[in-house]
Design an enzyme around this catalytic site. Structure first.
Site, PDB file in Angstrom:
ATOM      1  N   CYS A  67       8.273  47.363 -13.162  1.00 33.35           N
ATOM      2  CA  CYS A  67       7.993  46.048 -13.728  1.00 33.35           C
ATOM      3  C   CYS A  67       9.177  45.556 -14.566  1.00 33.35           C
ATOM      4  CB  CYS A  67       6.738  46.133 -14.598  1.00 33.35           C
ATOM      5  SG  CYS A  67       6.446  44.650 -15.567  1.00 33.35           S
ATOM      6  N   TYR A 124      -6.086   1.852   6.912  1.00 34.62           N
ATOM      7  CA  TYR A 124      -5.069   0.891   6.482  1.00 34.62           C
ATOM      8  C   TYR A 124      -4.846  -0.267   7.449  1.00 34.62           C
ATOM      9  CZ  TYR A 124      -1.954   3.870   9.307  1.00 34.62           C
ATOM     10  OH  TYR A 124      -1.385   4.606  10.309  1.00 34.62           O
ATOM     11  N   CYS A 147       1.908  46.344 -20.870  1.00 37.75           N
ATOM     12  CA  CYS A 147       2.885  45.343 -20.426  1.00 37.75           C
ATOM     13  C   CYS A 147       2.797  44.061 -21.259  1.00 37.75           C
ATOM     14  CB  CYS A 147       2.618  45.031 -18.961  1.00 37.75           C
ATOM     15  SG  CYS A 147       3.799  43.878 -18.256  1.00 37.75           S
ATOM     16  N   GLU A 176       0.860  -1.193   0.000  1.00 44.44           N
ATOM     17  CA  GLU A 176       0.000   0.000   0.000  1.00 44.44           C
ATOM     18  C   GLU A 176       0.888   1.231   0.000  1.00 44.44           C
ATOM     19  OE1 GLU A 176      -2.080  -0.229   3.761  1.00 44.44           O
ATOM     20  OE2 GLU A 176      -2.178  -2.388   3.496  1.00 44.44           O
ATOM     21  N   LYS A 217       2.490   4.483   1.395  1.00 47.67           N
ATOM     22  CA  LYS A 217       2.688   4.999   2.752  1.00 47.67           C
ATOM     23  C   LYS A 217       2.235   6.451   2.729  1.00 47.67           C
ATOM     24  CE  LYS A 217       6.027   5.109   6.493  1.00 47.67           C
ATOM     25  NZ  LYS A 217       5.997   6.528   6.840  1.00 47.67           N
ATOM     26  N   LYS A 265      11.100   3.417   1.793  1.00 48.37           N
ATOM     27  CA  LYS A 265      11.056   4.882   1.747  1.00 48.37           C
ATOM     28  C   LYS A 265      11.422   5.412   0.368  1.00 48.37           C
ATOM     29  CE  LYS A 265      10.284   6.271   6.096  1.00 48.37           C
ATOM     30  NZ  LYS A 265      10.270   7.544   6.743  1.00 48.37           N
ATOM     31  N   ASP A 276       1.402  10.098   3.686  1.00 53.96           N
ATOM     32  CA  ASP A 276       2.152  11.003   4.546  1.00 53.96           C
ATOM     33  C   ASP A 276       1.202  12.005   5.191  1.00 53.96           C
ATOM     34  OD1 ASP A 276       4.310  11.903   5.842  1.00 53.96           O
ATOM     35  OD2 ASP A 276       5.261  12.882   4.123  1.00 53.96           O
ATOM     36  N   CYS A 328       2.182  45.087 -11.558  1.00 51.81           N
ATOM     37  CA  CYS A 328       2.612  46.026 -12.579  1.00 51.81           C
ATOM     38  C   CYS A 328       1.401  46.878 -12.950  1.00 51.81           C
ATOM     39  CB  CYS A 328       3.101  45.262 -13.801  1.00 51.81           C
ATOM     40  SG  CYS A 328       3.173  46.276 -15.284  1.00 51.81           S
ATOM     41  N   CYS A 388       8.077  45.629 -18.411  1.00 50.11           N
ATOM     42  CA  CYS A 388       7.736  46.821 -19.176  1.00 50.11           C
ATOM     43  C   CYS A 388       8.191  48.125 -18.528  1.00 50.11           C
ATOM     44  CB  CYS A 388       6.234  46.881 -19.447  1.00 50.11           C
ATOM     45  SG  CYS A 388       5.264  47.355 -18.007  1.00 50.11           S
TER      46      CYS A 388
HETATM   47  N1  LIG Z   1      11.648  16.616  10.449  1.00 46.48           N
HETATM   48  C1  LIG Z   1      11.591  16.304  11.727  1.00 46.48           C
HETATM   49  O1  LIG Z   1      12.008  17.051  12.593  1.00 46.48           O
HETATM   50  C2  LIG Z   1      10.992  14.972  12.119  1.00 46.48           C
HETATM   51  C3  LIG Z   1      10.768  14.668  13.454  1.00 46.48           C
HETATM   52  C4  LIG Z   1      10.200  13.444  13.757  1.00 46.48           C
HETATM   53  C5  LIG Z   1       9.873  12.536  12.758  1.00 46.48           C
HETATM   54  N2  LIG Z   1      10.103  12.879  11.464  1.00 46.48           N
HETATM   55  C6  LIG Z   1       9.800  11.958  10.359  1.00 46.48           C
HETATM   56  O2  LIG Z   1       8.751  11.082  10.696  1.00 46.48           O
HETATM   57  C7  LIG Z   1       9.035   9.793  10.180  1.00 46.48           C
HETATM   58  C8  LIG Z   1       9.085   8.769  11.279  1.00 46.48           C
HETATM   59  O3  LIG Z   1       7.835   8.740  11.833  1.00 46.48           O
HETATM   60  P1  LIG Z   1       7.082   7.456  12.371  1.00 46.48           P
HETATM   61  O4  LIG Z   1       7.703   6.976  13.589  1.00 46.48           O
HETATM   62  O5  LIG Z   1       5.685   7.860  12.387  1.00 46.48           O
HETATM   63  O6  LIG Z   1       7.291   6.288  11.354  1.00 46.48           O
HETATM   64  P2  LIG Z   1       6.879   6.202   9.917  1.00 46.48           P
HETATM   65  O7  LIG Z   1       6.103   7.375   9.516  1.00 46.48           O
HETATM   66  O8  LIG Z   1       8.071   5.963   9.141  1.00 46.48           O
HETATM   67  O9  LIG Z   1       5.911   4.909   9.880  1.00 46.48           O
HETATM   68  C9  LIG Z   1       4.755   4.671  10.693  1.00 46.48           C
HETATM   69  C10 LIG Z   1       3.575   5.402  10.209  1.00 46.48           C
HETATM   70  O10 LIG Z   1       3.300   5.110   8.871  1.00 46.48           O
HETATM   71  C11 LIG Z   1       2.009   5.565   8.607  1.00 46.48           C
HETATM   72  N3  LIG Z   1       1.360   4.851   7.490  1.00 46.48           N
HETATM   73  C12 LIG Z   1       1.040   5.434   6.321  1.00 46.48           C
HETATM   74  N4  LIG Z   1       0.457   4.579   5.495  1.00 46.48           N
HETATM   75  C13 LIG Z   1       0.384   3.403   6.139  1.00 46.48           C
HETATM   76  C14 LIG Z   1      -0.118   2.120   5.777  1.00 46.48           C
HETATM   77  N5  LIG Z   1      -0.660   1.888   4.567  1.00 46.48           N
HETATM   78  N6  LIG Z   1      -0.049   1.107   6.679  1.00 46.48           N
HETATM   79  C15 LIG Z   1       0.518   1.335   7.902  1.00 46.48           C
HETATM   80  N7  LIG Z   1       1.025   2.542   8.289  1.00 46.48           N
HETATM   81  C16 LIG Z   1       0.967   3.556   7.422  1.00 46.48           C
HETATM   82  C17 LIG Z   1       1.279   5.480   9.895  1.00 46.48           C
HETATM   83  O11 LIG Z   1       0.869   6.797  10.216  1.00 46.48           O
HETATM   84  C18 LIG Z   1       2.292   5.041  10.894  1.00 46.48           C
HETATM   85  O12 LIG Z   1       2.153   5.720  12.111  1.00 46.48           O
HETATM   86  C19 LIG Z   1      10.349   9.868   9.490  1.00 46.48           C
HETATM   87  O13 LIG Z   1      10.157   9.992   8.123  1.00 46.48           O
HETATM   88  C20 LIG Z   1      10.982  11.103  10.071  1.00 46.48           C
HETATM   89  O14 LIG Z   1      11.832  11.701   9.157  1.00 46.48           O
HETATM   90  C21 LIG Z   1      10.648  14.061  11.141  1.00 46.48           C
HETATM   91 ZN   LIG Z   2       4.681  45.345 -16.739  1.00 49.71          ZN
END
Ligand SMILES: NC(=O)c1ccc[n+]([C@@H]2O[C@H](COP(=O)([O-])OP(=O)(O)OC[C@H]3O[C@@H](n4cnc5c(N)ncnc54)[C@H](O)[C@@H]3O)[C@@H](O)[C@H]2O)c1
Ligand SMILES: [Zn+2]
Length: 681
Positions: free
Chosen positions: A413, A230, A437, A118, A120, A319, A122, A431, A416
């Site tokens: 601008c 999921y 223009c 599936e 992932k 990833k 975000d 502008c 023109c």
């Molecule tokens: N930039 C920052 O400061 C910062 C801080 C903390 C975490 N992060 C980021 O967060 C991520 C780590 O977070 P994490 O611990 O939640 O782990 P993760 O996001 O890598 O994996 C777990 C999560 O995946 C998600 N998910 C999405 N689709 C799914 C599916 N089909 N089946 C099951 N799960 C699914 C769920 O929300 C689950 O909680 C990393 O990518 C990290 O870079 C960034």
């Molecule tokens: Zn202009």
């Protein structure tokens, strides 16, 4: 066992502090400062050190935990089944290693294992509990054991069923899934925030998480959030499903949305192939995914494999490359859009973002530059996702060089040389060389030819595009110099239609002063304002010479419109264009500026959200032409609110105040009726 020296201890302590802070910013404030890549690097380093020196591992180390402790603003919800993280694979080797690992543990040598793949998603993970088919509780992941109770917020999502479909719901169902925001919804939300000084989110994930964790569910309700299921964490009584994919189909029957990309594949090869194909589709999905989640499909085998501290053994996340990267901002250039809006564009040190080289990113406008606090020479975080223009999302101030330069907004601008207008209270600088223009030429001509302006029959948008592209028409006056013979050279333009067009141009020369003023396309001068200006001044010369004060004395003309009109006529190029048009024979009789029926006289209307069939300015002009006042905010005096796509707080306010709200279709229908009434009489 190796004993860690003080230097290592220092590094571990430092990494933990950094990661704890990053987790807090990411999970609690929804405002990360590190990019995910930087975060992941630090976490990996900490993991390496802990592997080398197991003595240093503490139960509260970021390597041992998930997420962050729930925020105090919400009731705590204990998860009956912990909400875990996922182990990562970042290349094919690691996928193969995962498949070997599970096969070894299951002693399933030789037999191909089935995996459910599936996207992932975000966004933000949530868990929903249904009792006797009714939604009773919803919570965030929190630290995996305890989450934040956000039931009322989750209830506002239309993709979450409040009652399961079907007549035999299980007694208990706990569903997990991701709350996401589409690219479109995210852009619209940020656009509104930029206009109203609201919170601008760095990416859809932060926007989704931040929107879910609002203390007021009415705010959540205005956010474009979607839930995709999921996982089934608990189902009682058991329904006899043997696999994860069967459970997902069951969730579909209960009324949940599950991923359309879900597929069951066999072995490492099947997984790798799926990851490759989804990677190719990634930019076109319309929402952010950061990889593929791969799960053993057979539920019995899942149970056999079980969990380790942070993650299940039966799943792994592959990833994709990150959509945020850091690079240097080398310079800023200013571009003029087709409506004159000046957009600052960041010229970047080229950097590859999720497989595409990015050398430019938008900075939107002067306010955004202030908000980001960005300077030339800065190291910036940029984001590229889907078809959306790459954006600068954050400055890494700690890397600012000593010779960093302030970004100067130009006064003229770049296309023109006309003055750039940047009005108080308006986000966009423009502008003022509207008719002159080159960047605005097509739009200016389309407006000039439109039905309510000079009404040039047969001069459609496509034809204008061709005329401008061939450089046959540079100024509006050039239109009136077109000859039928030449026009006939254009594709799909016969002799007859060329002659008709020339005749239409001739006819359009006889116009009214109000139409002429409207046709000039001065910012915010709609039809009604044009009528008022024509009536007030009677002669074009008088209008052209008017100072701001005189202009403000005209009915319905406020300081903003007065400034637009004043600046417009101060541009020598605009005046030349007008002289040129008159020299071509454009004329009007002042007395033709007559009264029009105004069915909406005395009413106050509000437009909110995005209209599909017209710009907001156009909607405003058409309402004004019917006598309505168009206001920027809803009050008890508002007669009606037109709510377009992604309408926000104004819609909410109207609903609270019991003001009539109509959608775009109804609006169009009524406009049509009124406008017809107005032109019939
Ligand atoms: N930039 C920052 O400061 C910062 C801080 C903390 C975490 N992060 C980021 O967060 C991520 C780590 O977070 P994490 O611990 O939640 O782990 P993760 O996001 O890598 O994996 C777990 C999560 O995946 C998600 N998910 C999405 N689709 C799914 C599916 N089909 N089946 C099951 N799960 C699914 C769920 O929300 C689950 O909680 C990393 O990518 C990290 O870079 C960034
Ligand atoms: Zn202009």
């Amino acid at each position: 066992m190796t004993q860690a020296d003080p230097q290592i201890l220092d590094e571990v302590t430092h990494l933990r502090a950094e990661l704890d802070d990053a987790n807090y910013r990411y999970y609690v404030l929804d405002e990360p400062r590190l990019t995910d890549a930087d975060y992941d690097r630090r976490l990996r380093r900490l993991q390496e050190l802990e592997d080398a020196y197991p003595d240093l591992v503490t139960p509260d180390s970021p390597t041992q935990r998930v997420g962050a402790a729930p925020d105090a603003g919400f009731p705590e919800v204990e998860h009956a089944v912990p909400m875990l993280s996922l182990d990562n694979a970042s290349n094919e080797e690691e996928i193969k290693a995962f498949v070997r690992r599970v096969a070894d543990r299951l002693e399933a040598h030789g037999e191909p294992l089935a995996f459910c793949c599936e996207p992932k998603l975000d966004g933000a993970a949530v868990s929903l509990v249904f009792e006797q088919g009714m939604l009773v509780s919803g919570a965030t992941r929190g630290d995996g054991r305890t989450g934040e109770g956000i039931t009322s917020n989750l209830r506002t999502l239309r993709s979450i069923p409040l009652r399961l479909r079907g007549d035999a719901p299980p007694e208990l169902l706990e569903v997990r899934g991701e709350v996401i925001m589409s690219h479109q919804g995210f852009e619209a939300l940020n656009e509104r925030a930029r206009e109203s000084d609201g919170k601008v989110f760095a990416n859809p994930r932060n926007a989704a998480a931040g929107s879910l964790r609002q203390l007021d569910p009415r705010v959540t309700a205005t956010r474009p959030l979607e839930f995709s299921a999921y996982q089934v964490a608990r189902i009682e009584p058991e329904q006899g499903d043997a696999s994860h994919s069967q459970l997902m189909a069951r969730l579909g029957d209960y009324g949940f949305r599950t991923s359309q990309e879900l597929a069951v594949v066999e072995g490492a090869e099947g997984i790798i192939d799926y990851c490759r194909r989804l990677g190719e589709k990634r930019d076109g999905l319309g929402y952010d995914i950061d990889g593929v989640v791969i799960k053993i499909d057979n539920l019995r085998l899942q149970r056999e494999l079980g969990f380790v501290a942070r993650a299940p053994r039966w799943a792994i996340a592959f990833k994709f490359p990150a959509q945020e990267e850091t690079t240097r901002l080398n310079d800023v250039e200013f571009q003029v859009g087709r409506t004159g809006a000046i957009t600052p564009v960041a010229r970047l040190e080229p950097v590859s973002v999720a497989g595409v080289t990015v050398a430019n990113a938008t900075l939107h406008n002067a306010d955004e530059i202030d908000r980001l606090g960005v300077m030339i020479g800065d190291t910036v975080a940029i984001r590229r996702a889907g078809d959306v223009i790459p954006q600068v999302i954050r400055v890494l101030e700690e890397y600012r060089p000593a010779d960093a330069r302030v970004i100067e907004f130009p006064e003229h601008c770049p296309a023109c040389g006309s003055d750039i207008e940047h009005l108080e209270g308006e986000v966009v600088a423009r502008c003022s060389g509207g008719l002159y223009c080159p960047a605005q030429r097509k739009e200016a001509l389309k407006h000039l030819a439109s039905r309510r302006a000079l009404d040039i029959d047969g001069l459609g948008d496509k034809l204008i595009d061709q005329l401008v592209e061939r450089d046959w028409v540079r100024t509006p006056a050039d239109l009136f110099r077109l000859e039928a013979e030449r026009l006939a050279e254009l594709p799909r333009m016969g002799k007859k239609s060329s002659e008709n067009l020339v005749a239409a141009l001739e006819k359009a020369k006889k116009t009214t002063l109000a139409r002429f003023i409207f046709a000039l396309g001065i910012r915010e001068v709609g039809e009604a304002t044009a009528v008022n200006l024509a009536r007030h001044f009677g002669r074009l010369e008088a209008l052209m010479e008017a100072d701001i004060e005189t202009l403000e004395a005209v009915e319905d003309v406020g300081p903003v419109v007065a400034a637009h009109v004043h600046t417009f006529f101060r541009q020598p190029h605009n005046r030349e264009t007008i002289d040129d048009l008159i020299a071509c024979g454009l004329s009007w009789k002042e007395e033709e500026v007559g009264e029009r029926p105004q069915p909406l006289a005395g009413q106050s209307w509000v437009l909110t959200g995005t209209l599909e069939s017209m710009t907001r300015d156009e909607g405003k002009a058409r309402l004004q032409a019917l006598g309505a006042k168009v206001a920027g905010s809803v009050s008890r005096k508002t007669a009606c609110v037109v709510a377009g796509e992604a309408a926000g707080s104004k819609l909410e306010k109207a609903e609270q105040m019991g003001v009539e709200v109509i959608d775009e279709a109804t609006f169009l229908e009524r406009l049509g009726k009124w406008e017809k009434g107005a032109s019939d009489s």
